[in-house]
Design a protein around this motif. Sequence first.
Motif, PDB file in Angstrom:
ATOM      1  N   PRO A 143      61.032  29.139  53.541  1.00  0.00           N
ATOM      2  CA  PRO A 143      61.609  28.407  54.676  1.00  0.00           C
ATOM      3  C   PRO A 143      62.081  29.307  55.802  1.00  0.00           C
ATOM      4  CG  PRO A 143      63.150  28.471  52.857  1.00  0.00           C
ATOM      5  CD  PRO A 143      61.878  29.076  52.348  1.00  0.00           C
ATOM      6  N   GLY A 144      62.282  28.670  56.955  1.00  0.00           N
ATOM      7  CA  GLY A 144      62.741  29.395  58.130  1.00  0.00           C
ATOM      8  C   GLY A 144      62.942  28.455  59.298  1.00  0.00           C
ATOM      9  N   ALA A 145      62.561  28.903  60.495  1.00  0.00           N
ATOM     10  CA  ALA A 145      62.827  28.160  61.723  1.00  0.00           C
ATOM     11  C   ALA A 145      62.105  26.817  61.770  1.00  0.00           C
ATOM     12  CB  ALA A 145      62.421  28.999  62.928  1.00  0.00           C
ATOM     13  N   SER A 146      62.780  25.819  62.324  1.00  0.00           N
ATOM     14  CA  SER A 146      62.212  24.489  62.544  1.00  0.00           C
ATOM     15  C   SER A 146      62.968  23.838  63.690  1.00  0.00           C
ATOM     16  CB  SER A 146      62.326  23.628  61.287  1.00  0.00           C
ATOM     17  OG  SER A 146      62.086  22.264  61.578  1.00  0.00           O
ATOM     18  N   ALA A 147      62.237  23.314  64.679  1.00  0.00           N
ATOM     19  CA  ALA A 147      62.897  22.642  65.800  1.00  0.00           C
ATOM     20  C   ALA A 147      63.655  21.402  65.323  1.00  0.00           C
ATOM     21  CB  ALA A 147      61.862  22.258  66.856  1.00  0.00           C
ATOM     22  N   LEU A 148      63.131  20.740  64.298  1.00  0.00           N
ATOM     23  CA  LEU A 148      63.780  19.560  63.747  1.00  0.00           C
ATOM     24  C   LEU A 148      65.174  19.886  63.232  1.00  0.00           C
ATOM     25  CD1 LEU A 148      63.931  16.689  62.477  1.00  0.00           C
ATOM     26  CD2 LEU A 148      62.632  17.627  60.536  1.00  0.00           C
ATOM     27  N   LEU A 169      62.103  35.967  68.080  1.00  0.00           N
ATOM     28  CA  LEU A 169      61.521  36.771  67.013  1.00  0.00           C
ATOM     29  C   LEU A 169      62.547  37.113  65.937  1.00  0.00           C
ATOM     30  CD1 LEU A 169      58.893  38.203  66.133  1.00  0.00           C
ATOM     31  CD2 LEU A 169      59.745  40.255  67.307  1.00  0.00           C
ATOM     32  N   GLY A 170      63.815  37.176  66.315  1.00  0.00           N
ATOM     33  CA  GLY A 170      64.870  37.502  65.366  1.00  0.00           C
ATOM     34  C   GLY A 170      65.058  36.473  64.278  1.00  0.00           C
ATOM     35  N   ASP A 171      64.430  35.291  64.430  1.00  0.00           N
ATOM     36  CA  ASP A 171      64.563  34.246  63.421  1.00  0.00           C
ATOM     37  C   ASP A 171      63.605  34.421  62.253  1.00  0.00           C
ATOM     38  OD1 ASP A 171      66.606  32.999  64.776  1.00  0.00           O
ATOM     39  OD2 ASP A 171      65.285  31.631  65.864  1.00  0.00           O
ATOM     40  N   ILE A 172      62.759  35.437  62.285  1.00  0.00           N
ATOM     41  CA  ILE A 172      61.904  35.701  61.133  1.00  0.00           C
ATOM     42  C   ILE A 172      62.801  36.113  59.960  1.00  0.00           C
ATOM     43  CG2 ILE A 172      61.539  38.157  61.637  1.00  0.00           C
ATOM     44  CD1 ILE A 172      58.832  35.748  60.325  1.00  0.00           C
ATOM     45  N   THR A 173      62.490  35.658  58.761  1.00  0.00           N
ATOM     46  CA  THR A 173      63.340  35.986  57.620  1.00  0.00           C
ATOM     47  C   THR A 173      62.863  37.260  56.932  1.00  0.00           C
ATOM     48  OG1 THR A 173      62.054  34.737  55.987  1.00  0.00           O
ATOM     49  CG2 THR A 173      63.724  33.518  57.241  1.00  0.00           C
ATOM     50  N   LEU A 174      63.770  37.903  56.223  1.00  0.00           N
ATOM     51  CA  LEU A 174      63.418  39.094  55.457  1.00  0.00           C
ATOM     52  C   LEU A 174      62.369  38.768  54.403  1.00  0.00           C
ATOM     53  CD1 LEU A 174      66.965  40.667  54.938  1.00  0.00           C
ATOM     54  CD2 LEU A 174      65.198  41.387  56.557  1.00  0.00           C
ATOM     55  N   ARG A 175      62.484  37.601  53.826  1.00  0.00           N
ATOM     56  CA  ARG A 175      61.516  37.197  52.802  1.00  0.00           C
ATOM     57  C   ARG A 175      60.137  37.015  53.404  1.00  0.00           C
ATOM     58  NH1 ARG A 175      61.506  31.595  49.411  1.00  0.00           N
ATOM     59  NH2 ARG A 175      59.921  32.173  47.866  1.00  0.00           N
ATOM     60  N   ALA A 176      60.067  36.414  54.609  1.00  0.00           N
ATOM     61  CA  ALA A 176      58.775  36.234  55.271  1.00  0.00           C
ATOM     62  C   ALA A 176      58.121  37.581  55.549  1.00  0.00           C
ATOM     63  CB  ALA A 176      58.953  35.456  56.561  1.00  0.00           C
ATOM     64  N   LEU A 177      58.905  38.547  56.023  1.00  0.00           N
ATOM     65  CA  LEU A 177      58.372  39.878  56.289  1.00  0.00           C
ATOM     66  C   LEU A 177      57.793  40.495  55.025  1.00  0.00           C
ATOM     67  CD1 LEU A 177      61.186  41.340  58.583  1.00  0.00           C
ATOM     68  CD2 LEU A 177      58.897  40.633  59.290  1.00  0.00           C
ATOM     69  N   GLU A 178      58.498  40.336  53.931  1.00  0.00           N
ATOM     70  CA  GLU A 178      58.056  40.893  52.668  1.00  0.00           C
ATOM     71  C   GLU A 178      56.739  40.253  52.220  1.00  0.00           C
ATOM     72  OE1 GLU A 178      60.075  41.574  48.253  1.00  0.00           O
ATOM     73  OE2 GLU A 178      61.306  41.012  49.975  1.00  0.00           O
ATOM     74  N   ILE A 179      56.674  38.929  52.342  1.00  0.00           N
ATOM     75  CA  ILE A 179      55.457  38.208  51.949  1.00  0.00           C
ATOM     76  C   ILE A 179      54.282  38.632  52.811  1.00  0.00           C
ATOM     77  CG2 ILE A 179      54.354  35.936  51.899  1.00  0.00           C
ATOM     78  CD1 ILE A 179      56.242  36.388  49.568  1.00  0.00           C
ATOM     79  N   PHE A 180      54.477  38.700  54.132  1.00  0.00           N
ATOM     80  CA  PHE A 180      53.394  39.075  55.042  1.00  0.00           C
ATOM     81  C   PHE A 180      52.808  40.445  54.687  1.00  0.00           C
ATOM     82  CE2 PHE A 180      55.144  36.355  58.775  1.00  0.00           C
ATOM     83  CZ  PHE A 180      54.536  35.244  58.244  1.00  0.00           C
TER      84      PHE A 180
END
Length: 240
Positions: free
Chosen positions: A116-121, A20-31
């Motif tokens: 952008p954020g987490a990706s297994a690739l 869960l720590g991989d969520i970005t600050l920008r993603a939180l703001e957008i959500f």
Amino acid sequence: MAHKREPGSLYVVATPIGNLGDITLRALEIFKEVDLILCESAKETRSLLSRLEISTPVLALYKDSSESPYSSVLDQLAQGKSMALVSDAGTQGVSDPGSQMVRTAREKGIRIVPVPGASALTALLSVSGFQVNPTYFLGFLSEKPSKKRRELERASEMDGLVVFYESVHKLPRLYPMLAEFFPETEVLVGRELTKTFEEVIYYANPRDLLANPPNAKGEFVFLLNHRKKTLKGNSDSTDM
């Protein structure tokens, strides 16, 4: 720096693939700021939002090839509402049904913004130690054994890194194919990346993988170092 939400925009937002720590600050703001979050599974997305203490409404999209499932959403975007598009885990549009929504929105002139954020690739590439140029990403291999063989055979003709995802219950059939088409190729296996039981396992070749396979549980990413110069004995460091 704070991000100002643009009306009528579709934000394509990456979510954590395990940690869960991989969520970005920008993603939180957008959500928090968008009017609606579009997702694969409402249950999965609501669970994520609950842990993040976010109450924005969610809507599960159909995996349909037609435009009709998106008509209401597109109308709302055209009227100035903003939305976030997410997958159950990871970067939307890489190996999930989100690409159809993005194409349809673009055709309608909707502003599309990547977050952008987490990706297994990229996670596995970052710890490979291999020169990543070029890299061929195959996504999930085919469900059909005959088509899977053709995909791997074509990939074996490429010069570079070959990366793909595979479902855990198909691993026993995959390993002999790797030994057949990539007999001298280094293999890096990422299992449960970013999660509690994460493993990144190196094998000198698929024979070693067959002899000592990883625990067949969880999510898998495979990276094959099929650079022809490396296979002939030249190191990555000799290439400019």
